[in-house]
Structures are given as structure tokens and as C-alpha cells.
Design a protein around this motif. Sequence first.
Motif, PDB file in Angstrom:
ATOM      1  N   PRO A   1       0.826  -1.210   0.000  1.00 17.80           N
ATOM      2  CA  PRO A   1       0.000   0.000   0.000  1.00 17.80           C
ATOM      3  C   PRO A   1       0.863   1.265   0.000  1.00 17.80           C
ATOM      4  CG  PRO A   1      -0.698  -1.523   1.718  1.00 17.80           C
ATOM      5  CD  PRO A   1       0.572  -2.065   1.147  1.00 17.80           C
ATOM      6  N   ASN A   2       0.485   2.226  -0.783  1.00 13.40           N
ATOM      7  CA  ASN A   2       1.159   3.524  -0.867  1.00 13.40           C
ATOM      8  C   ASN A   2       2.580   3.450  -1.418  1.00 13.40           C
ATOM      9  OD1 ASN A   2      -1.102   4.885   0.283  1.00 13.40           O
ATOM     10  ND2 ASN A   2      -0.437   4.128   2.279  1.00 13.40           N
ATOM     11  N   VAL A   3       2.960   2.332  -2.015  1.00 13.59           N
ATOM     12  CA  VAL A   3       4.282   2.195  -2.626  1.00 13.59           C
ATOM     13  C   VAL A   3       4.135   2.366  -4.128  1.00 13.59           C
ATOM     14  CG1 VAL A   3       6.198   0.629  -3.084  1.00 13.59           C
ATOM     15  CG2 VAL A   3       5.164   0.685  -0.816  1.00 13.59           C
ATOM     16  N   LEU A   4       4.969   3.234  -4.704  1.00 11.03           N
ATOM     17  CA  LEU A   4       4.964   3.462  -6.142  1.00 11.03           C
ATOM     18  C   LEU A   4       6.108   2.667  -6.754  1.00 11.03           C
ATOM     19  CD1 LEU A   4       3.966   4.883  -8.693  1.00 11.03           C
ATOM     20  CD2 LEU A   4       5.473   6.798  -8.094  1.00 11.03           C
ATOM     21  N   LEU A   5       5.762   1.698  -7.609  1.00 14.19           N
ATOM     22  CA  LEU A   5       6.742   0.886  -8.304  1.00 14.19           C
ATOM     23  C   LEU A   5       6.699   1.269  -9.781  1.00 14.19           C
ATOM     24  CD1 LEU A   5       8.833  -1.343  -8.265  1.00 14.19           C
ATOM     25  CD2 LEU A   5       6.967  -3.005  -8.469  1.00 14.19           C
ATOM     26  N   VAL A   6       7.749   1.949 -10.254  1.00 18.34           N
ATOM     27  CA  VAL A   6       7.800   2.462 -11.612  1.00 18.34           C
ATOM     28  C   VAL A   6       8.583   1.482 -12.483  1.00 18.34           C
ATOM     29  CG1 VAL A   6       8.575   4.371 -13.058  1.00 18.34           C
ATOM     30  CG2 VAL A   6       7.760   4.823 -10.734  1.00 18.34           C
ATOM     31  N   SER A   7       7.947   1.022 -13.568  1.00 15.74           N
ATOM     32  CA  SER A   7       8.615   0.136 -14.510  1.00 15.74           C
ATOM     33  C   SER A   7       8.088   0.402 -15.913  1.00 15.74           C
ATOM     34  CB  SER A   7       8.386  -1.334 -14.141  1.00 15.74           C
ATOM     35  OG  SER A   7       7.011  -1.646 -14.213  1.00 15.74           O
ATOM     36  N   LYS A   8       8.893   0.076 -16.923  1.00 14.70           N
ATOM     37  CA  LYS A   8       8.487   0.298 -18.305  1.00 14.70           C
ATOM     38  C   LYS A   8       7.219  -0.494 -18.606  1.00 14.70           C
ATOM     39  CE  LYS A   8      10.121   0.070 -23.037  1.00 14.70           C
ATOM     40  NZ  LYS A   8      11.218  -0.319 -23.915  1.00 14.70           N
ATOM     41  N   ASN A   9       6.232   0.190 -19.171  1.00 12.66           N
ATOM     42  CA  ASN A   9       4.942  -0.403 -19.531  1.00 12.66           C
ATOM     43  C   ASN A   9       4.226  -1.060 -18.347  1.00 12.66           C
ATOM     44  OD1 ASN A   9       5.230   0.358 -22.251  1.00 12.66           O
ATOM     45  ND2 ASN A   9       6.423  -1.467 -22.683  1.00 12.66           N
ATOM     46  N   ASN A  10       4.614  -0.678 -17.135  1.00  9.09           N
ATOM     47  CA  ASN A  10       4.015  -1.207 -15.907  1.00  9.09           C
ATOM     48  C   ASN A  10       4.209  -2.720 -15.757  1.00  9.09           C
ATOM     49  OD1 ASN A  10       2.757  -0.533 -13.479  1.00  9.09           O
ATOM     50  ND2 ASN A  10       0.770  -1.187 -14.228  1.00  9.09           N
ATOM     51  N   HIS A  11       5.262  -3.260 -16.383  1.00  4.78           N
ATOM     52  CA  HIS A  11       5.551  -4.690 -16.263  1.00  4.78           C
ATOM     53  C   HIS A  11       6.214  -4.953 -14.918  1.00  4.78           C
ATOM     54  CE1 HIS A  11       5.578  -5.432 -20.896  1.00  4.78           C
ATOM     55  NE2 HIS A  11       4.430  -4.954 -20.452  1.00  4.78           N
ATOM     56  N   LYS A  12       5.765  -6.016 -14.232  1.00  2.00           N
ATOM     57  CA  LYS A  12       6.260  -6.301 -12.894  1.00  2.00           C
ATOM     58  C   LYS A  12       6.578  -7.772 -12.667  1.00  2.00           C
ATOM     59  CE  LYS A  12       3.967  -2.409 -10.673  1.00  2.00           C
ATOM     60  NZ  LYS A  12       3.509  -1.697 -11.819  1.00  2.00           N
ATOM     61  N   LYS A  13       6.772  -8.526 -13.750  1.00  2.00           N
ATOM     62  CA  LYS A  13       6.988  -9.967 -13.639  1.00  2.00           C
ATOM     63  C   LYS A  13       8.242 -10.358 -14.419  1.00  2.00           C
ATOM     64  CE  LYS A  13       4.430 -14.166 -14.854  1.00  2.00           C
ATOM     65  NZ  LYS A  13       3.148 -14.626 -15.397  1.00  2.00           N
ATOM     66  N   LEU A  14       9.119 -11.158 -13.800  1.00  7.39           N
ATOM     67  CA  LEU A  14      10.274 -11.650 -14.528  1.00  7.39           C
ATOM     68  C   LEU A  14       9.784 -12.524 -15.672  1.00  7.39           C
ATOM     69  CD1 LEU A  14      12.776 -12.487 -11.661  1.00  7.39           C
ATOM     70  CD2 LEU A  14      12.869 -10.604 -13.262  1.00  7.39           C
ATOM     71  N   ALA A  15      10.388 -12.375 -16.841  1.00 11.11           N
ATOM     72  CA  ALA A  15       9.871 -12.982 -18.069  1.00 11.11           C
ATOM     73  C   ALA A  15       9.940 -14.509 -18.073  1.00 11.11           C
ATOM     74  CB  ALA A  15      10.603 -12.418 -19.280  1.00 11.11           C
ATOM     75  N   SER A  16      11.047 -15.103 -17.640  1.00  6.08           N
ATOM     76  CA  SER A  16      11.186 -16.561 -17.704  1.00  6.08           C
ATOM     77  C   SER A  16      12.484 -16.986 -17.036  1.00  6.08           C
ATOM     78  CB  SER A  16      11.165 -17.021 -19.157  1.00  6.08           C
ATOM     79  OG  SER A  16      12.274 -16.484 -19.858  1.00  6.08           O
ATOM     80  N   LEU A  17      12.781 -18.256 -17.124  1.00  5.74           N
ATOM     81  CA  LEU A  17      14.023 -18.806 -16.595  1.00  5.74           C
ATOM     82  C   LEU A  17      15.204 -18.005 -17.143  1.00  5.74           C
ATOM     83  CD1 LEU A  17      15.564 -21.106 -15.132  1.00  5.74           C
ATOM     84  CD2 LEU A  17      15.512 -22.341 -17.287  1.00  5.74           C
ATOM     85  N   GLY A  18      16.096 -17.590 -16.268  1.00  5.18           N
ATOM     86  CA  GLY A  18      17.262 -16.816 -16.673  1.00  5.18           C
ATOM     87  C   GLY A  18      17.046 -15.314 -16.703  1.00  5.18           C
ATOM     88  N   SER A  19      15.828 -14.856 -16.462  1.00  2.02           N
ATOM     89  CA  SER A  19      15.541 -13.426 -16.454  1.00  2.02           C
ATOM     90  C   SER A  19      16.086 -12.780 -15.184  1.00  2.02           C
ATOM     91  CB  SER A  19      14.031 -13.184 -16.525  1.00  2.02           C
ATOM     92  OG  SER A  19      13.527 -13.645 -17.735  1.00  2.02           O
ATOM     93  N   ALA A  20      16.428 -11.508 -15.300  1.00  2.00           N
ATOM     94  CA  ALA A  20      16.959 -10.764 -14.161  1.00  2.00           C
ATOM     95  C   ALA A  20      16.327  -9.384 -14.108  1.00  2.00           C
ATOM     96  CB  ALA A  20      18.472 -10.636 -14.273  1.00  2.00           C
ATOM     97  N   ALA A  21      16.303  -8.799 -12.905  1.00  2.00           N
ATOM     98  CA  ALA A  21      15.778  -7.452 -12.716  1.00  2.00           C
ATOM     99  C   ALA A  21      16.495  -6.795 -11.547  1.00  2.00           C
ATOM    100  CB  ALA A  21      14.276  -7.481 -12.459  1.00  2.00           C
ATOM    101  N   THR A  22      16.488  -5.475 -11.568  1.00  2.00           N
ATOM    102  CA  THR A  22      17.043  -4.689 -10.474  1.00  2.00           C
ATOM    103  C   THR A  22      15.959  -3.762  -9.947  1.00  2.00           C
ATOM    104  OG1 THR A  22      19.252  -4.748 -11.427  1.00  2.00           O
ATOM    105  CG2 THR A  22      18.810  -2.996  -9.831  1.00  2.00           C
ATOM    106  N   LEU A  23      15.787  -3.777  -8.638  1.00  6.92           N
ATOM    107  CA  LEU A  23      14.854  -2.891  -7.948  1.00  6.92           C
ATOM    108  C   LEU A  23      15.684  -1.820  -7.264  1.00  6.92           C
ATOM    109  CD1 LEU A  23      11.870  -2.461  -7.075  1.00  6.92           C
ATOM    110  CD2 LEU A  23      12.438  -3.772  -5.019  1.00  6.92           C
ATOM    111  N   LYS A  24      15.418  -0.550  -7.583  1.00  4.80           N
ATOM    112  CA  LYS A  24      16.213   0.556  -7.051  1.00  4.80           C
ATOM    113  C   LYS A  24      15.322   1.487  -6.244  1.00  4.80           C
ATOM    114  CE  LYS A  24      19.403   4.188  -8.411  1.00  4.80           C
ATOM    115  NZ  LYS A  24      20.169   4.774  -9.504  1.00  4.80           N
ATOM    116  N   TYR A  25      15.770   1.808  -5.035  1.00  5.75           N
ATOM    117  CA  TYR A  25      15.055   2.757  -4.178  1.00  5.75           C
ATOM    118  C   TYR A  25      15.374   4.173  -4.641  1.00  5.75           C
ATOM    119  CZ  TYR A  25      13.715   5.474  -0.113  1.00  5.75           C
ATOM    120  OH  TYR A  25      13.154   6.415   0.719  1.00  5.75           O
ATOM    121  N   ILE A  26      14.330   4.994  -4.791  1.00  6.69           N
ATOM    122  CA  ILE A  26      14.517   6.381  -5.224  1.00  6.69           C
ATOM    123  C   ILE A  26      14.386   7.317  -4.026  1.00  6.69           C
ATOM    124  CG2 ILE A  26      13.715   8.195  -6.775  1.00  6.69           C
ATOM    125  CD1 ILE A  26      15.030   5.724  -8.132  1.00  6.69           C
TER     126      ILE A  26
END
Length: 67
Positions: A29-54
Motif C-alpha cells: 500500500p502507498n508504494v509506487l513501483l515504476v517500470s516500463k509499460n508497468n511490467h512487474k513480472k520476470l519474463a522466464s528462466l534466466g531473467s533478471a531485474a534490479t529494484l532501485k530505491y529512489i
Amino acid sequence: TGSKDLNPAMEWNFFQTSSTNSFTFEPGPNVLLVSKNNHKKLASLGSAATLKYISGQTFHLVGDLTI
């Protein structure tokens, strides 16, 4: 708020090692998660992502993401 102990530019890296279930980022609640096209799911096996605090309750998510 949970972000009081966070410093700007802190980052967390995620790597998906399973092909059965994809990891989905679910902001609280009340957390803004900004991502391209509002995508929030790792695509598949071997996918990677970085979450950065602003600041405040704002985080940026970048990586190999899908809907």
C-alpha cells in the motif's frame, strides 16, 4: 513507513532460476513501483531485474520483465 532506513540508490538484484513460476513484484500500500509499460513480472528462466530505491515510497524496477 518501511523506507525510513533506506538510502537513495540502494539496489536489489533478482534472478529467476525456475521455469515453473515467474516472480512477480507486488508493491505494498502507498508504494509506487515504476517500470516500463508497468511490467512487474520476470519474463522466464534466466531473467533478471534490479529494484532501485529512489525516495519516499518510490522504487524503480528495470530488467527482463513482462506483464
